[in-house]
Design a protein around this motif. Structure first.
Motif, PDB file in Angstrom:
ATOM      1  N   ILE A 245     103.736  30.963 103.525  1.00 33.72           N
ATOM      2  CA  ILE A 245     102.453  31.404 104.070  1.00 33.72           C
ATOM      3  C   ILE A 245     101.971  32.645 103.325  1.00 33.72           C
ATOM      4  O   ILE A 245     100.793  32.756 102.956  1.00 33.72           O
ATOM      5  N   GLY A 248     100.411  31.826 100.047  1.00 32.70           N
ATOM      6  CA  GLY A 248      99.112  31.164  99.985  1.00 32.70           C
ATOM      7  C   GLY A 248      99.073  29.767 100.564  1.00 32.70           C
ATOM      8  O   GLY A 248      97.991  29.191 100.722  1.00 32.70           O
ATOM      9  N   LEU A 249     100.236  29.183 100.886  1.00 37.12           N
ATOM     10  CA  LEU A 249     100.233  27.855 101.510  1.00 37.12           C
ATOM     11  C   LEU A 249      99.688  27.995 102.921  1.00 37.12           C
ATOM     12  O   LEU A 249      99.989  28.963 103.617  1.00 37.12           O
ATOM     13  N   SER A 250      98.910  27.021 103.356  1.00 33.68           N
ATOM     14  CA  SER A 250      98.275  27.140 104.670  1.00 33.68           C
ATOM     15  C   SER A 250      99.324  27.215 105.778  1.00 33.68           C
ATOM     16  O   SER A 250     100.424  26.662 105.659  1.00 33.68           O
ATOM     17  N   THR A 251      98.964  27.891 106.855  1.00 28.08           N
ATOM     18  CA  THR A 251      99.881  28.038 107.987  1.00 28.08           C
ATOM     19  C   THR A 251     100.285  26.685 108.549  1.00 28.08           C
ATOM     20  O   THR A 251     101.459  26.444 108.841  1.00 28.08           O
ATOM     21  N   THR A 252      99.317  25.793 108.688  1.00 27.05           N
ATOM     22  CA  THR A 252      99.599  24.462 109.245  1.00 27.05           C
ATOM     23  C   THR A 252     100.588  23.700 108.376  1.00 27.05           C
ATOM     24  O   THR A 252     101.590  23.155 108.870  1.00 27.05           O
ATOM     25  N   LYS A 253     100.330  23.669 107.072  1.00 27.11           N
ATOM     26  CA  LYS A 253     101.235  22.952 106.169  1.00 27.11           C
ATOM     27  C   LYS A 253     102.623  23.579 106.165  1.00 27.11           C
ATOM     28  O   LYS A 253     103.633  22.876 106.171  1.00 27.11           O
ATOM     29  N   SER A 254     102.686  24.897 106.150  1.00 24.66           N
ATOM     30  CA  SER A 254     103.976  25.585 106.086  1.00 24.66           C
ATOM     31  C   SER A 254     104.821  25.294 107.313  1.00 24.66           C
ATOM     32  O   SER A 254     106.004  24.947 107.216  1.00 24.66           O
ATOM     33  N   ARG A 288     105.043  23.460  96.314  1.00 23.70           N
ATOM     34  CA  ARG A 288     103.773  23.450  97.052  1.00 23.70           C
ATOM     35  C   ARG A 288     103.031  24.782  96.893  1.00 23.70           C
ATOM     36  O   ARG A 288     101.808  24.807  96.747  1.00 23.70           O
ATOM     37  N   CYS A 292      99.408  25.317  95.135  1.00 22.10           N
ATOM     38  CA  CYS A 292      98.258  25.895  95.833  1.00 22.10           C
ATOM     39  C   CYS A 292      97.769  27.168  95.153  1.00 22.10           C
ATOM     40  O   CYS A 292      96.617  27.567  95.317  1.00 22.10           O
ATOM     41  N   ARG A 293      98.649  27.817  94.384  1.00 24.27           N
ATOM     42  CA  ARG A 293      98.252  29.034  93.677  1.00 24.27           C
ATOM     43  C   ARG A 293      97.503  28.721  92.387  1.00 24.27           C
ATOM     44  O   ARG A 293      96.909  29.615  91.780  1.00 24.27           O
TER      45      ARG A 293
END
Length: 405
Positions: A245, A248-254, A288, A292-293
């Motif tokens: 998180i 930069g990975l989204s909270t939901t995905k993480s 991941r 995302c970065r």
């Protein structure tokens, strides 16, 4: 009056499960104990190094003393009138979780390694009669003891820990001074390196995993080794989730990813299967975050240049190398890179090398020369001067500062 209050506390504690009470002077001499196996458990308590630790630290908060086997004591310090005079008050020992017969026997082997069979058997009988207390109980007992000794009301979060034990030798007449375990700093560094790699989406993290594997140790929370590994990997999955998180990975995905792997840990049938899932999870999180970065606004050429730089930091890298590898002219690549990234290729290479060096300084024991080599600097002196120019302090100063945080 104070001793009478302690006696009342012991009576109240006995309503749950009784604990032995011990009192030592500032020289480490045993002044009082209500333990029938006083001599035996006094030897074991001293061997943990807990008394020495609380003396040397001048501790003014409750201290939990114990071992990986979960045989624990509560200790606290009472300052007396007179310069340098104090007493140490101890409650215990007790277990922090239920042990079956096999678990107590294994714990006995850890504690009395090299002792005579007669002494080991006697200790085993004593251990079988010791109480088991959960965290809420013993932490409350600790803060209540502290209040009786100091008059200070503190939260249970103030309870400190000295959890490590050396085996008791066969010759109890010459106990050596306890020294804190040397692998704790290595474990912390390895953990920080692993999580930094997740935050940065560092695809070149094989060396980080190798270092962590060499110092990792699964704590013995229960008598079931599979369950211990599952608990340890669940903790690691939680840390990786937070790091992803932050990267930069989204909270939901993480959270969804972490939860899925945690479920897989507890469906696994063997410790090796759990470890394999953990390795897969780690690489998944790193990949991941890396993906995302990758800024979608970057052209394929510029993103390819960034990836190559990050994966080949230890090698000589130049604009010519990148242009030849990617099939573009030097001028065109240089112009597009500066336009999209905002700095020249050489400045970007220097930035990434310094960031990698900062991670190695804070998470490994590699010397400065090794780190200079691992990050592609031609010499230690060039690395040191470049590092100070960018960071404002020498590599040694940066390492010292990070270890103190």
């Amino acid at each position: 009056m104070k001793q009478q209050r302690i006696e009342v506390l012991l009576e109240l504690i006995s309503c749950n499960q009784p604990l032995f009470y011990w009192r030592y002077d500032e020289q480490g001499n045993l002044l009082y104990s209500d333990c029938p196996a006083e001599k035996m458990l006094d030897v074991v308590l001293r061997r943990t190094g807990g008394l020495r630790c609380i003396y040397e630290m001048g501790h003014n908060a409750p201290l939990l003393i114990g071992a990986d086997s979960s045989l624990l004591w509560i200790a606290d310090r009472e300052n007396l009138e007179g310069k340098g005079l104090f007493q140490i008050h101890v409650l215990g020992p007790f277990f922090s979780h239920e042990h079956g017969v096999a678990g107590i026997e294994e714990m006995t082997r850890q504690v009395v390694a090299q002792a005579s069979p007669q002494w080991a058997n006697a200790f085993l009988e004593v251990a079988r009669a010791l109480p088991t207390l959960s965290l809420p109980f013993y932490s409350q007992y600790a803060v209540m003891l502290h209040y009786l000794l100091s008059g200070e009301k503190i939260p249970t979060s103030s309870l400190d820990y000295q959890i490590e034990m050396q085996p008791v030798p066969a010759d109890f007449s010459n106990l050596k001074k306890h020294t804190p375990p040397k692998d704790r700093l290595q474990t912390y560094r390895a953990e920080r390196a692993l999580l930094n790699a997740v935050r940065e989406g560092d695809m070149d993290c094989a060396d980080t995993m190798e270092i962590a594997s060499s110092v990792a140790k699964v704590r013995e929370y229960t008598d079931n080794q599979l369950r211990n590994v599952q608990i340890a990997c669940t903790t690691f999955a939680t840390l990786c989730t937070r790091a992803a998180i932050e990267g930069g990975l989204s909270t939901t995905k993480s959270y969804c990813l972490g939860d899925a792997y945690i479920k897989s840990f507890f469906l696994a049938k063997t410790a090796s299967e759990v470890s394999a899932i953990k390795n897969q999870m780690y690489k998944d999180f790193v990949t991941r975050v890396h993906n995302c970065r990758n800024n979608p606004q970057y052209s394929k050429m510029v993103q390819g240049s960034r990836d190559y730089i990050e994966l080949h930091l230890a090698e000589p890298i130049s604009i010519e190398t990148l242009a030849t590898r990617l099939g573009y002219s030097k001028y065109y690549l240089s112009t597009r890179f500066k336009k999209e990234i905002g700095c020249s290729v050489n400045d970007y290479i220097k930035f990434v090398r310094i960031e990698r060096a900062k991670r190695l300084l804070s998470t490994t024991e590699k010397n400065i020369s090794e780190i200079a080599e691992n990050t592609g600097f031609a010499s230690r002196n060039f690395f040191a001067s470049t590092f100070k120019q960018c960071v404002g302090k020498t590599p040694a100063q940066y390492r010292k500062e990070m270890l103190n945080t």
